[in-house]
Design a protein around this motif. Structure first.
Motif, PDB file in Angstrom:
ATOM      1  N   PRO A   1      13.330 -45.141 -11.397  1.00  0.00           N
ATOM      2  CA  PRO A   1      13.472 -44.833  -9.192  1.00  0.00           C
ATOM      3  C   PRO A   1      12.149 -44.224  -8.911  1.00  0.00           C
ATOM      4  O   PRO A   1      11.521 -43.427  -9.240  1.00  0.00           O
ATOM      5  CB  PRO A   1      15.012 -44.118  -8.688  1.00  0.00           C
ATOM      6  N   SER A   2      11.929 -44.393  -7.062  1.00  0.00           N
ATOM      7  CA  SER A   2      10.780 -43.303  -6.836  1.00  0.00           C
ATOM      8  C   SER A   2      11.487 -43.482  -5.103  1.00  0.00           C
ATOM      9  O   SER A   2      12.056 -44.063  -4.567  1.00  0.00           O
ATOM     10  CB  SER A   2       9.572 -43.992  -6.801  1.00  0.00           C
ATOM     11  N   TYR A   3      10.504 -42.349  -4.521  1.00  0.00           N
ATOM     12  CA  TYR A   3      10.545 -41.725  -2.718  1.00  0.00           C
ATOM     13  C   TYR A   3       9.562 -42.125  -2.650  1.00  0.00           C
ATOM     14  O   TYR A   3       9.687 -41.971  -1.303  1.00  0.00           O
ATOM     15  CB  TYR A   3      11.594 -40.077  -3.272  1.00  0.00           C
ATOM     16  N   VAL A   4       8.935 -42.726  -3.267  1.00  0.00           N
ATOM     17  CA  VAL A   4       7.573 -42.922  -1.967  1.00  0.00           C
ATOM     18  C   VAL A   4       8.045 -44.472  -1.036  1.00  0.00           C
ATOM     19  O   VAL A   4       7.494 -44.828   0.004  1.00  0.00           O
ATOM     20  CB  VAL A   4       6.826 -43.693  -3.509  1.00  0.00           C
ATOM     21  N   TYR A   5       8.698 -45.205  -1.210  1.00  0.00           N
ATOM     22  CA  TYR A   5       9.607 -46.219  -0.502  1.00  0.00           C
ATOM     23  C   TYR A   5       9.643 -46.404   0.794  1.00  0.00           C
ATOM     24  O   TYR A   5       9.830 -46.139   2.202  1.00  0.00           O
ATOM     25  CB  TYR A   5       9.806 -47.199  -0.948  1.00  0.00           C
ATOM     26  N   LEU A   6      10.571 -44.337   0.405  1.00  0.00           N
ATOM     27  CA  LEU A   6      10.859 -43.846   1.775  1.00  0.00           C
ATOM     28  C   LEU A   6       9.533 -42.513   2.452  1.00  0.00           C
ATOM     29  O   LEU A   6      10.395 -42.828   3.471  1.00  0.00           O
ATOM     30  CB  LEU A   6      12.306 -43.599   1.020  1.00  0.00           C
TER      31      LEU A   6
ATOM     32  N   ARG B   1      14.886 -47.974  -5.371  1.00  0.00           N
ATOM     33  CA  ARG B   1      14.524 -49.086  -6.415  1.00  0.00           C
ATOM     34  C   ARG B   1      12.610 -49.852  -6.010  1.00  0.00           C
ATOM     35  O   ARG B   1      13.191 -49.875  -4.095  1.00  0.00           O
ATOM     36  CB  ARG B   1      14.824 -50.525  -6.767  1.00  0.00           C
ATOM     37  N   SER B   2      11.389 -50.539  -6.936  1.00  0.00           N
ATOM     38  CA  SER B   2      10.659 -51.054  -6.242  1.00  0.00           C
ATOM     39  C   SER B   2      11.467 -51.975  -5.873  1.00  0.00           C
ATOM     40  O   SER B   2       9.963 -52.726  -4.613  1.00  0.00           O
ATOM     41  CB  SER B   2       9.983 -51.350  -7.237  1.00  0.00           C
ATOM     42  N   ASP B   3      12.243 -52.968  -5.209  1.00  0.00           N
ATOM     43  CA  ASP B   3      12.740 -54.387  -5.148  1.00  0.00           C
ATOM     44  C   ASP B   3      12.938 -54.013  -3.502  1.00  0.00           C
ATOM     45  O   ASP B   3      13.972 -55.342  -2.709  1.00  0.00           O
ATOM     46  CB  ASP B   3      13.234 -55.216  -5.904  1.00  0.00           C
ATOM     47  N   ALA B   4      13.593 -53.000  -3.290  1.00  0.00           N
ATOM     48  CA  ALA B   4      15.133 -52.375  -2.005  1.00  0.00           C
ATOM     49  C   ALA B   4      13.467 -52.652  -0.776  1.00  0.00           C
ATOM     50  O   ALA B   4      12.730 -52.683  -0.567  1.00  0.00           O
ATOM     51  CB  ALA B   4      14.553 -50.821  -2.072  1.00  0.00           C
ATOM     52  N   ASP B   5      14.596 -53.267   0.306  1.00  0.00           N
ATOM     53  CA  ASP B   5      13.848 -54.069   1.036  1.00  0.00           C
ATOM     54  C   ASP B   5      14.234 -52.870   2.769  1.00  0.00           C
ATOM     55  O   ASP B   5      15.518 -52.688   2.925  1.00  0.00           O
ATOM     56  CB  ASP B   5      14.225 -55.153   1.987  1.00  0.00           C
ATOM     57  N   LEU B   6      13.269 -52.114   2.773  1.00  0.00           N
ATOM     58  CA  LEU B   6      13.825 -51.433   3.469  1.00  0.00           C
ATOM     59  C   LEU B   6      13.296 -51.241   4.968  1.00  0.00           C
ATOM     60  O   LEU B   6      13.596 -50.420   5.953  1.00  0.00           O
ATOM     61  CB  LEU B   6      13.026 -49.796   3.304  1.00  0.00           C
ATOM     62  N   ALA B   7      13.077 -52.649   5.062  1.00  0.00           N
ATOM     63  CA  ALA B   7      12.564 -52.841   6.587  1.00  0.00           C
ATOM     64  C   ALA B   7      13.612 -52.765   7.654  1.00  0.00           C
ATOM     65  O   ALA B   7      13.445 -52.273   9.003  1.00  0.00           O
ATOM     66  CB  ALA B   7      12.237 -54.460   6.777  1.00  0.00           C
ATOM     67  N   ASP B   8      14.719 -53.210   7.883  1.00  0.00           N
ATOM     68  CA  ASP B   8      16.503 -52.677   8.535  1.00  0.00           C
ATOM     69  C   ASP B   8      17.071 -51.712   7.797  1.00  0.00           C
ATOM     70  O   ASP B   8      18.069 -51.972   8.512  1.00  0.00           O
ATOM     71  CB  ASP B   8      16.710 -54.692   8.428  1.00  0.00           C
ATOM     72  N   ALA B   9      16.713 -51.291   7.274  1.00  0.00           N
ATOM     73  CA  ALA B   9      17.562 -50.234   6.269  1.00  0.00           C
ATOM     74  C   ALA B   9      17.994 -48.910   7.354  1.00  0.00           C
ATOM     75  O   ALA B   9      18.699 -47.732   7.179  1.00  0.00           O
ATOM     76  CB  ALA B   9      16.920 -48.858   5.468  1.00  0.00           C
ATOM     77  N   PHE B  10      17.126 -48.835   8.590  1.00  0.00           N
ATOM     78  CA  PHE B  10      17.510 -47.906   9.733  1.00  0.00           C
ATOM     79  C   PHE B  10      16.792 -47.926  11.425  1.00  0.00           C
ATOM     80  O   PHE B  10      15.998 -48.615  11.991  1.00  0.00           O
ATOM     81  CB  PHE B  10      16.298 -47.193   9.373  1.00  0.00           C
TER      82      PHE B  10
END
Length: 579
Positions: free
Chosen positions: A222-227, A303-312
């Motif tokens: 897991p990585s915080y890079v996506y956030l 997760r690297s496959d997390a879709d954060l486009a609509d997370a916020f």
């Protein structure tokens, strides 16, 4: 099995004497093979911490009866083997290859330099041409650069998901410090010869790493890079403009802020928005988004496959921008009060536009921050927004009290300064900003929970340690930010370093300290002498110990926090800020 470190000690750089690269190829391979075996069964659920890597590397060298001066090389081998399977599964087109300038032949090189490093002219005079051509043919992005800024820029832009770096061990440690914090797959190959000239590299080993390929990997870390990328994206022109559409005047950027054609009615706004987009690590808005994600998504957000486009939701994004706006306002005012010349490697706003304009820009950004939070009442509810505004205003008042105390101390006899006075100022100046950034995200996600009881203490310990580290860094030239070492000395600021020095000094050295503060000219010589005095009085050792103690307290304050995703975020913030 390596022990995971719950009490994560302050990251100390590996001494130069321990960064030798074995000249014997068989010895290099023996260390790598042992590192491969030692890491094979390690869980990938969390990145290996610096202390974990060093612990395992020391055990390997002891087992092989190899000299300690190869510890740096062995640490690289351990880290490489931990990340190798995940690196191999990243598509070539999502990888970055970082090459050192020193592989070029300076006398024959036709390349030119840009903000991102050397633009290779592909003249064929050195190894760089061939390596770059072969890597780019696979799909790699290639940078010929030193240090972290260019690498981080590419990573946080979302263009790459893995990094392979080639450099001397000293440069690798510095360049990969932040890359390791991001938790993305990374490999490194140390140069065989150090010294920035006539360097050599294991060409076959390098190209073997470049060509690594696997169709899949069993476990991803897991990585915080996506956030972090989500926080960076908030300040891209199109996204920021959309978030601020209801709060700013239309066409605020019709002319450059300093242009004679700029509309005076829009000038303040233009300067403020330009400043909001400029520089900074975006760490506070990251904390806000990550706090929200910890409560709403949990570990899924890492997760690297997390879709954060609509997370916020947009209201949360605006709140994160508000946190950054108020932070950037505090920097404008702080630079004026300290008469600093540079910020982010650029002239400070008051140097460019005058003190009156800069004060007003800072005030505008404060108002914009409060307005952005207040605008979320319909989506979040009045009670939630009231709590968020109460936290921001409390943070603002405490910061101003701390800054005011620092300013008033400058007019006094600093020999009366006690360490507790400085720590109180630090707790007021620095801690509230971290507390507010995290609280805003958590409160936007739902009602205050059990975490609220630990948040203030956690932020206080974190803020104090962070400020002490800044005091230590101030004594060394920082080419990325203020460009001048010893700003605290020049401004006669009350720092815990100075209070430690006066506390330990005899009359003669106390008088010398006072003389250094009051003297003018020859800044470099004064800073060098101050460093020497601090070393002789044990000041830097005391400061480092203080950072360790407050780091431990911050970690302990977060240890019982629920849910686990929030606890891990709080630990991560400690690791990154106090490295």
């Amino acid at each position: 099995m390596i022990r995971r470190l719950d009490d994560r000690p302050r990251r100390a750089p590996v001494p130069k004497a321990l960064k030798a690269v074995p000249t014997d190829a068989d010895l290099r391979e023996k260390i790598r093979e042992r590192a491969r075996a030692a890491t094979a069964q390690l869980p990938r659920a969390k990145p290996l911490r610096h202390a974990d890597v060093e612990q395992l590397a020391r055990a390997i060298l002891a087992e092989l009866k190899i000299a300690e001066n190869y510890i740096g090389f062995c640490m690289v081998a351990v880290s490489n083997e931990f990340w190798r399977p995940q690196f191999a599964a990243i598509p070539y087109a999502r990888r970055l290859l970082l090459l050192p300038h020193c592989l070029r032949k300076a006398a024959a090189c036709r390349g030119t330099y840009s903000a991102l490093g050397l633009d290779c002219a592909a003249c064929g005079a050195c190894l760089i041409t061939q390596v770059k051509r072969d890597a780019e043919a696979l799909g790699y992005r290639v940078l010929v650069a030193e240090g972290t800024p260019a690498v981080l820029q590419v990573i946080l832009s979302g263009k790459v998901d893995a990094v392979l770096g080639v450099a001397c061990l000293d440069s690798l440690e510095k360049a990969f410090e932040r890359v390791a914090d991001l938790g993305i797959p990374n490999l490194a190959l140390p140069l065989l010869v150090d010294g920035c000239v006539d360097t050599t590299v294991e060409f076959d080993a390098m190209m073997g790493l470049v060509r690594l390929h696997a169709s899949r990997v069993e476990e991803r870390t897991p990585s915080y890079v996506y956030l972090l990328r989500s926080a960076e994206r908030l300040f891209e022109p199109g996204i920021l403009d959309a978030l601020l559409a209801d709060e700013v005047q239309p066409a605020a950027e019709t002319a450059k802020p300093s242009s004679d054609q700029a509309d005076p009615l829009r000038g303040t706004e233009a300067i403020a928005l330009d400043w909001l987009r400029t520089g900074g690590k975006r760490f506070r808005p990251f904390v806000t988004l990550a706090g929200y994600a910890a409560m709403t998504l949990g570990d899924v957000a890492l997760r690297s496959d997390a879709d954060l486009a609509d997370a916020f939701p947009e209201v949360v994004q605006r709140a994160a921008v508000a946190v950054e706006a108020i932070h950037k306002a505090s920097l404008v005012h702080d630079d004026i009060e300290d008469n600093d010349a540079f910020r982010y490697g650029l002239e400070t706003l008051h140097r460019r536009y005058g003190v009156a304009n800069a004060v007003n820009v800072g005030d505008y950004l404060v108002g914009l921050g409060y307005r952005l939070v207040a605008s979320g009442a319909d989506e979040l509810g009045g009670e939630t927004v009231a709590d968020m505004l109460a936290m921001l205003s409390r943070s603002h008042v405490r910061l101003s009290r701390g800054q005011g105390a620092e300013i008033l101390w400058r007019g006094r006899d600093l020999r009366a300064l006690r360490p507790i006075d400085c720590l109180t100022i630090y707790a007021l100046k620095t801690a509230p900003a971290f507390e507010a950034a995290l609280y805003i995200g958590l409160r936007a996600a739902g009602p205050a929970g059990p975490w609220a009881a630990q948040l203030e203490a956690y932020s206080r310990y974190l803020g104090v340690a962070y400020q002490v580290l800044n005091d230590l860094k101030d004594l060394r030239l920082d080419g990325k930010d203020k460009l001048v070492a010893g700003q605290d000395l020049l401004a006669a600021r009350p720092t815990v370093l100075l209070s430690f020095a006066y506390e330990s000094a005899d009359d003669a050295r106390a008088a010398e300290l006072t003389g250094l503060i009051r003297a003018e000219g020859d800044v470099e010589a004064r800073v060098d002498r101050l460093l020497a005095l601090y070393e002789s009085l044990g000041v830097t050792a005391k400061a480092a110990d203080l950072v360790d103690r407050y780091r431990h307290r911050a970690t302990a304050a977060a240890t019982g926090v629920e849910p686990p995703a929030l606890r891990e975020l709080m630990h991560y913030v400690v690791d990154v800020l106090l490295r």
